[in-house]
Write an enzyme that holds these catalytic residues in place. Structure first.
Site, PDB file in Angstrom:
ATOM      1  N   SER A  14       0.808  -1.223   0.000  1.00 15.45           N
ATOM      2  CA  SER A  14       0.000   0.000   0.000  1.00 15.45           C
ATOM      3  C   SER A  14       0.840   1.271   0.000  1.00 15.45           C
ATOM      4  O   SER A  14       0.413   2.300  -0.517  1.00 15.45           O
ATOM      5  CB  SER A  14      -0.933   0.002   1.219  1.00 15.45           C
ATOM      6  OG  SER A  14      -0.187  -0.122   2.418  1.00 15.45           O
ATOM      7  N   HIS A  19      -1.402   4.899   7.342  1.00 11.54           N
ATOM      8  CA  HIS A  19      -0.666   5.178   6.115  1.00 11.54           C
ATOM      9  C   HIS A  19      -0.173   6.622   6.132  1.00 11.54           C
ATOM     10  O   HIS A  19      -0.776   7.476   6.780  1.00 11.54           O
ATOM     11  CB  HIS A  19      -1.563   4.942   4.894  1.00 11.54           C
ATOM     12  CG  HIS A  19      -1.947   3.507   4.717  1.00 11.54           C
ATOM     13  ND1 HIS A  19      -3.154   3.006   5.145  1.00 11.54           N
ATOM     14  CD2 HIS A  19      -1.275   2.470   4.181  1.00 11.54           C
ATOM     15  CE1 HIS A  19      -3.206   1.713   4.881  1.00 11.54           C
ATOM     16  NE2 HIS A  19      -2.085   1.365   4.294  1.00 11.54           N
ATOM     17  N   ASP A  31      -6.177   7.901   8.540  1.00 14.99           N
ATOM     18  CA  ASP A  31      -6.334   6.639   9.262  1.00 14.99           C
ATOM     19  C   ASP A  31      -5.233   6.419  10.297  1.00 14.99           C
ATOM     20  O   ASP A  31      -5.228   5.423  11.004  1.00 14.99           O
ATOM     21  CB  ASP A  31      -6.389   5.458   8.285  1.00 14.99           C
ATOM     22  CG  ASP A  31      -5.127   5.284   7.448  1.00 14.99           C
ATOM     23  OD1 ASP A  31      -4.145   6.021   7.682  1.00 14.99           O
ATOM     24  OD2 ASP A  31      -5.136   4.399   6.571  1.00 14.99           O
TER      25      ASP A  31
END
Length: 367
Positions: free
Chosen positions: A102, A270, A267
């Site tokens: 990610s 990340h 969040d």
């Protein structure tokens, strides 16, 4: 843990990866279990896996440089998508591919221009004064065993071998308890395949999971230790296959402590746009150097910056404890094993004058 101890652990992991050894624990088994439980709880708290899909930034960057020679045209107009044509007979676009998880995909931001791939592509185009075509095959949630699939995608067309590949991988290996020897084995195989095909490879090693806000002490220390041990082993495996590494480590650590809301995304797991920019500034000089685009005088070790030649295991251990540090192969194997050059490159701010290949790239989910 001392630098020499970290070097020994990293060497054992890398040797296990090379010779098919079993899983060598990053930390004690009980501690690993507690760390994993805490990290998974943190991921549930921050909603990891439920954030919007990362925006697509694939396309051609540095359009102004290409206009000197010819015009490209595609579905979205000049230099619109990854599959666009490019008419210039001179200086064809450099091919850059992002692989990994990610972090490489850019999860956590909303605009294509904020992803690390877009930032590195823009910076590379500015340094090379030449268009850069970006492709991204990274998969959010991927572990190192997904690199085999990603590399197959990258190399499926022998006529489109990338000039340089950037791999960011490792965090999910730690949180999902993949044996580090297996993790490094998959990464080493990926680097070897890409290098054999003719691509340069830069690996951003496992980031420091101890900087994730919901993970509390003393588990942050354990997560940091596990991350650094894997990062050091990744460096050995990568350098021995002809790639270069840049330690992401606690790159955001000092900044995170001072300004966590700015450097981590909504969040809290990340990176934010500013966090990705910080990482891209560290990786960009190495990407440029591996393509021969960095000033020659900066390729020599600078003693004032504590740069120099070290056995690869020691260089890997030092790099893992200092974010932004580059390690590359330097000398043939000797009595103390392979040697490497440890560089602490000056970070360069990534230009944002060419933020995205097209308006269409901004119109992705979550934009």
């Amino acid at each position: 843990m001392s630098s020499m101890s970290r070097a020994r652990v990293a060497r054992r992991i890398a040797a296990g990866a090379a010779y098919g050894g079993g899983g060598i624990g990053l930390v004690g088994a009980a501690a690993v279990g507690v760390v994993l439980a805490e990290l998974r709880m943190a991921k549930r708290v921050v909603g990891n896996g439920h954030s919007p899909h990362p925006p697509s930034a694939e396309g051609l960057y540095g359009r102004a440089y290409g206009s000197r020679y010819g015009r490209g045209h595609g579905a979205y107009g000049a230099y619109g998508s990854y599959g666009d044509t490019y008419d210039s007979p001179h200086d064809p676009p450099l091919r850059l591919v992002m692989l990994g998880d990610s972090t490489a995909a850019g999860q956590g931001v909303h605009r294509a221009r904020q992803t690390p791939g877009a930032l590195i592509a823009s910076g590379l185009a500015a340094v090379a004064e030449r268009p850069v075509r970006l492709r991204n095959v990274a998969l959010p949630g991927a572990q190192s065993d997904d690199l085999d699939r990603q590399v197959a995608l990258v190399l499926e067309d022998p006529a489109q071998v990338p000039d340089v590949c950037v791999i960011m991988i490792g965090a999910n290996d730690v949180t999902h308890r993949m044996p580090p020897t297996r993790s490094v084995r998959h990464l080493s195989a990926a680097v070897r395949r890409l290098r054999t095909a003719g691509a340069e490879v830069v690996v951003g090693t496992c980031p420091d999971l101890g900087t994730i806000e919901p993970v509390q002490q003393p588990l942050r220390w354990l997560a940091r230790r596990a991350s650094r041990q894997l990062a050091a082993a990744q460096t050995i495996g990568t350098v021995e296959q002809g790639g270069r590494t840049v330690s992401l480590g606690d790159l955001l650590g000092p900044e995170f402590e001072q300004n966590p809301r700015e450097l981590f995304g909504p969040d809290n797991y990340h990176p934010s746009a500013e966090g990705y920019a910080t990482a891209a500034m560290a990786v960009l000089p190495t990407v440029c150097a591996t393509l021969g685009l960095w000033p020659a005088e900066e390729e020599r070790p600078d003693a004032s910056r504590r740069e120099g030649f070290l056995p690869v295991a020691r260089a890997a251990a030092e790099a893992a404890s200092e974010a932004g540090t580059e390690v590359t192969a330097a000398m043939p194997t000797g009595p103390r094993g392979p040697w490497a050059l440890l560089k602490r490159r000056r970070r360069r701010r990534v230009p944002v004058s060419d933020p995205a290949p097209s308006a269409a790239a901004e119109a992705q989910p979550g934009a």
